[in-house]
Design an enzyme around this catalytic site. Sequence first.
Site, PDB file in Angstrom:
ATOM      1  NE  ARG A  19      -0.820   0.199   4.715  1.00 13.27           N
ATOM      2  CZ  ARG A  19      -1.172   0.235   6.165  1.00 13.27           C
ATOM      3  NH1 ARG A  19      -1.985   1.059   6.245  1.00 13.27           N
ATOM      4  NH2 ARG A  19      -0.233   1.172   7.282  1.00 13.27           N
TER       5      ARG A  19
ATOM      6  CE1 TYR B 225       8.977   7.683   9.780  1.00 11.59           C
ATOM      7  CE2 TYR B 225       9.477   9.875  10.119  1.00 11.59           C
ATOM      8  CZ  TYR B 225       9.679   8.463   8.997  1.00 11.59           C
ATOM      9  OH  TYR B 225       9.311   9.002   7.522  1.00 11.59           O
TER      10      TYR B 225
END
Length: 252
Positions: free
Chosen positions: A15, A157
């Site tokens: 996706r 992150y």
Amino acid sequence: MDLTGKIAIITGARRGMGKSHAVTLAKSGAKVVVSDISEEDCQKVVDEIKQNGGEAMAVKCDVSKKSEVEEMVKRVIENWRKIDILVNNAGIAQPLPFLEMKEEDWDRTLNINLKGSFLCSQAVVREMIKQKSGVIINIASVEMGQIGVGATNVVHYCASKGGLVAMTEALAVELAPYNIRVNAIAPGLIETPMTDMVKNNPEMEKALLARVPMGRVGKPEEVSNLVLFLASDASSYMTGSTVVIDGGWLAQ
């Protein structure tokens, strides 16, 4: 930017940007390996590619697990005999305040975003060296350690993406003698399932777009066009670069 005859692996391709990269490279002639943690979802992307005249195969792979990465590469070599392009796109972002972040949160993010790119690159490079050619493209982020682009709640992150840029540069130098090019892309705010939390929070979206001179969210295919350029011979003298695509975010 014709990729006819090339074999490309795209991780995290079920996706979002990964799917877009897979579709774009397939349209340009590459045989594409659609890889992610759900083989069923990957197969849907493969079916779409085939419906549009392309060639692709689905491979389930958790990039943080060496055995699964090696099995993926083995399958590709058995089916298509070589690997020309690797797009290390698989990644996660799970916002958490720093003091609430657990060791397992840190480990999971680093294992997928950074260690996964290391494992995939190492396994693929062993094949690329045999053919003395190849291209690796690492999907980083504007939150990679640039001055003025810090962010709250995503320490893990940011650390993973900064490490990915550093790995890109080091790997480019080491692999240049084998005619293997390694570059990174640093997207800004792109419309994907990962950024749904922004779209669903008008105040957050407004604040983020205020930092983007172009005043809009980027589209996955806009990043995919850059992936195509770096994967093709059009970028034959580029290695060790990190190309920013952010609507002007870093220019402010």
